[in-house]
Motif scaffolding. Sequence first.
Motif, PDB file in Angstrom:
ATOM      1  N   ARG A 144       0.825  -1.216   0.000  1.00 43.40           N
ATOM      2  CA  ARG A 144       0.000   0.000   0.000  1.00 43.40           C
ATOM      3  C   ARG A 144       0.855   1.260   0.000  1.00 43.40           C
ATOM      4  NH1 ARG A 144      -3.360  -1.402   5.133  1.00 43.40           N
ATOM      5  NH2 ARG A 144      -1.248  -2.024   5.566  1.00 43.40           N
ATOM      6  N   ALA A 145       1.982   1.226   0.698  1.00 40.29           N
ATOM      7  CA  ALA A 145       2.882   2.384   0.732  1.00 40.29           C
ATOM      8  C   ALA A 145       3.500   2.624  -0.647  1.00 40.29           C
ATOM      9  CB  ALA A 145       3.973   2.182   1.777  1.00 40.29           C
ATOM     10  N   ILE A 146       3.837   1.554  -1.345  1.00 42.73           N
ATOM     11  CA  ILE A 146       4.370   1.690  -2.700  1.00 42.73           C
ATOM     12  C   ILE A 146       3.307   2.286  -3.615  1.00 42.73           C
ATOM     13  CG2 ILE A 146       5.140   0.410  -4.741  1.00 42.73           C
ATOM     14  CD1 ILE A 146       6.568  -1.502  -2.776  1.00 42.73           C
ATOM     15  N   CYS A 147       2.093   1.762  -3.549  1.00 44.35           N
ATOM     16  CA  CYS A 147       1.011   2.293  -4.383  1.00 44.35           C
ATOM     17  C   CYS A 147       0.759   3.763  -4.077  1.00 44.35           C
ATOM     18  CB  CYS A 147      -0.262   1.478  -4.198  1.00 44.35           C
ATOM     19  SG  CYS A 147      -0.175  -0.181  -4.904  1.00 44.35           S
ATOM     20  N   ALA A 148       0.733   4.121  -2.810  1.00 45.04           N
ATOM     21  CA  ALA A 148       0.507   5.520  -2.434  1.00 45.04           C
ATOM     22  C   ALA A 148       1.608   6.414  -3.005  1.00 45.04           C
ATOM     23  CB  ALA A 148       0.429   5.661  -0.915  1.00 45.04           C
ATOM     24  N   PHE A 149       2.841   5.942  -2.977  1.00 50.56           N
ATOM     25  CA  PHE A 149       3.961   6.693  -3.542  1.00 50.56           C
ATOM     26  C   PHE A 149       3.782   6.885  -5.045  1.00 50.56           C
ATOM     27  CE2 PHE A 149       8.141   6.935  -5.515  1.00 50.56           C
ATOM     28  CZ  PHE A 149       8.764   7.928  -4.771  1.00 50.56           C
ATOM     29  N   LEU A 150       3.406   5.823  -5.755  1.00 49.21           N
ATOM     30  CA  LEU A 150       3.204   5.900  -7.210  1.00 49.21           C
ATOM     31  C   LEU A 150       2.040   6.823  -7.553  1.00 49.21           C
ATOM     32  CD1 LEU A 150       3.681   2.142  -8.148  1.00 49.21           C
ATOM     33  CD2 LEU A 150       5.386   3.990  -8.222  1.00 49.21           C
ATOM     34  N   TYR A 151       0.961   6.734  -6.804  1.00 46.77           N
ATOM     35  CA  TYR A 151      -0.192   7.606  -7.046  1.00 46.77           C
ATOM     36  C   TYR A 151       0.170   9.077  -6.809  1.00 46.77           C
ATOM     37  CZ  TYR A 151      -2.785   3.187  -6.708  1.00 46.77           C
ATOM     38  OH  TYR A 151      -3.242   1.908  -6.872  1.00 46.77           O
ATOM     39  N   ARG A 152       1.012   9.318  -5.789  1.00 44.45           N
ATOM     40  CA  ARG A 152       1.433  10.687  -5.493  1.00 44.45           C
ATOM     41  C   ARG A 152       2.270  11.243  -6.649  1.00 44.45           C
ATOM     42  NH1 ARG A 152       2.920   9.834  -0.724  1.00 44.45           N
ATOM     43  NH2 ARG A 152       5.138   9.490  -1.005  1.00 44.45           N
ATOM     44  N   GLU A 153       3.172  10.420  -7.195  1.00 48.11           N
ATOM     45  CA  GLU A 153       3.954  10.888  -8.341  1.00 48.11           C
ATOM     46  C   GLU A 153       3.024  11.248  -9.502  1.00 48.11           C
ATOM     47  OE1 GLU A 153       7.491   9.826 -11.487  1.00 48.11           O
ATOM     48  OE2 GLU A 153       6.416   8.161 -10.564  1.00 48.11           O
ATOM     49  N   ALA A 154       2.049  10.394  -9.776  1.00 41.96           N
ATOM     50  CA  ALA A 154       1.097  10.656 -10.865  1.00 41.96           C
ATOM     51  C   ALA A 154       0.310  11.941 -10.614  1.00 41.96           C
ATOM     52  CB  ALA A 154       0.143   9.474 -11.020  1.00 41.96           C
ATOM     53  N   ARG A 155      -0.120  12.149  -9.381  1.00 44.49           N
ATOM     54  CA  ARG A 155      -0.873  13.371  -9.053  1.00 44.49           C
ATOM     55  C   ARG A 155      -0.018  14.614  -9.250  1.00 44.49           C
ATOM     56  NH1 ARG A 155      -0.939  15.861  -4.173  1.00 44.49           N
ATOM     57  NH2 ARG A 155      -0.416  13.935  -3.073  1.00 44.49           N
ATOM     58  N   TYR A 156       1.245  14.553  -8.821  1.00 46.79           N
ATOM     59  CA  TYR A 156       2.129  15.699  -9.018  1.00 46.79           C
ATOM     60  C   TYR A 156       2.258  16.041 -10.498  1.00 46.79           C
ATOM     61  CZ  TYR A 156       3.761  15.353  -4.138  1.00 46.79           C
ATOM     62  OH  TYR A 156       3.858  15.325  -2.762  1.00 46.79           O
ATOM     63  N   LEU A 157       2.355  15.026 -11.355  1.00 45.56           N
ATOM     64  CA  LEU A 157       2.429  15.281 -12.794  1.00 45.56           C
ATOM     65  C   LEU A 157       1.124  15.886 -13.306  1.00 45.56           C
ATOM     66  CD1 LEU A 157       4.292  12.057 -13.940  1.00 45.56           C
ATOM     67  CD2 LEU A 157       5.172  14.402 -14.062  1.00 45.56           C
ATOM     68  N   ASP A 158      -0.008  15.314 -12.913  1.00 44.07           N
ATOM     69  CA  ASP A 158      -1.303  15.830 -13.369  1.00 44.07           C
ATOM     70  C   ASP A 158      -1.539  17.266 -12.907  1.00 44.07           C
ATOM     71  OD1 ASP A 158      -1.977  13.512 -14.710  1.00 44.07           O
ATOM     72  OD2 ASP A 158      -3.151  12.697 -13.047  1.00 44.07           O
ATOM     73  N   ASP A 159      -1.090  17.580 -11.702  1.00 39.89           N
ATOM     74  CA  ASP A 159      -1.319  18.910 -11.125  1.00 39.89           C
ATOM     75  C   ASP A 159      -0.181  19.893 -11.413  1.00 39.89           C
ATOM     76  OD1 ASP A 159      -3.644  17.825 -10.146  1.00 39.89           O
ATOM     77  OD2 ASP A 159      -2.954  17.722  -8.061  1.00 39.89           O
ATOM     78  N   ARG A 160       0.825  19.454 -12.150  1.00 34.78           N
ATOM     79  CA  ARG A 160       1.987  20.279 -12.488  1.00 34.78           C
ATOM     80  C   ARG A 160       2.702  20.798 -11.238  1.00 34.78           C
ATOM     81  NH1 ARG A 160       0.972  17.832 -16.332  1.00 34.78           N
ATOM     82  NH2 ARG A 160       0.577  18.581 -18.420  1.00 34.78           N
ATOM     83  N   GLU A 161       2.809  19.943 -10.244  1.00 31.95           N
ATOM     84  CA  GLU A 161       3.542  20.275  -9.020  1.00 31.95           C
ATOM     85  C   GLU A 161       4.979  19.789  -9.205  1.00 31.95           C
ATOM     86  OE1 GLU A 161       1.588  19.403  -5.291  1.00 31.95           O
ATOM     87  OE2 GLU A 161      -0.351  19.410  -6.305  1.00 31.95           O
ATOM     88  N   TRP A 162       5.754  20.598  -9.922  1.00 34.71           N
ATOM     89  CA  TRP A 162       7.062  20.163 -10.383  1.00 34.71           C
ATOM     90  C   TRP A 162       8.076  19.968  -9.275  1.00 34.71           C
ATOM     91  CZ3 TRP A 162       6.419  17.991 -14.663  1.00 34.71           C
ATOM     92  CH2 TRP A 162       5.557  18.503 -15.629  1.00 34.71           C
ATOM     93  N   GLU A 163       8.130  20.862  -8.315  1.00 35.74           N
ATOM     94  CA  GLU A 163       9.139  20.728  -7.259  1.00 35.74           C
ATOM     95  C   GLU A 163       8.899  19.479  -6.396  1.00 35.74           C
ATOM     96  OE1 GLU A 163      11.893  22.407  -7.529  1.00 35.74           O
ATOM     97  OE2 GLU A 163      10.957  23.471  -9.198  1.00 35.74           O
ATOM     98  N   PRO A 164       7.662  19.224  -5.939  1.00 35.36           N
ATOM     99  CA  PRO A 164       7.437  17.970  -5.197  1.00 35.36           C
ATOM    100  C   PRO A 164       7.704  16.737  -6.061  1.00 35.36           C
ATOM    101  CG  PRO A 164       5.612  19.484  -4.844  1.00 35.36           C
ATOM    102  CD  PRO A 164       6.480  20.085  -5.917  1.00 35.36           C
TER     103      PRO A 164
END
Length: 169
Positions: free
Chosen positions: A13-33
């Motif tokens: 679950r921690a791995i999935c949460a990490f992957l989902y967070r990376e995807a969200r940062y890309l979708d939201d254009r949160e480049w620094e995070p």
Amino acid sequence: MSTDSHSNAVDHRAICAFLYREARYLDDREWEPWLALYAPDAEYWMPAWDDDDQLTDDPHSQISLIYYPNRNGLEDRVFRIKTERSSASMPEPRTNHMITNVEVLAEQADTVEVRYNFHTLSHRYKQTDHFFGTVFLTLRKAADSFLIARKKIVLKNDYIRQVIDVYHI
């Protein structure tokens, strides 16, 4: 070592949460995070397909769709996107990343090898494109999360009508 074989295995679950967070940062254009998810020595590679439907296997001597040997390349790419110095990114597309079939392939003391499938929708100029494939990821264990040490993206639909970029995958 299989994660099912011992009690100290990394939490799926921690791995999935990490992957989902990376995807969200890309979708939201949160480049620094997004950049902060990558180790300074992280390799980011999308090999090309050769004429025989085989992936290229050496980014130093064969064609790659994207290759950055470390995070500096990703930082430069983000700089060009943010400062509108990338005609390929203007206007920025609207993206939606979907991640499936997350699988832990191996776990060592300080790293985890992960495989997952992705499907990204990208909307730009009133047209929606699809990008899909498989990612092979080496995660380095950090204090309470992970850092991406290596990302290899196998783009399955490589006959595309535009420049491919980090936010497409």
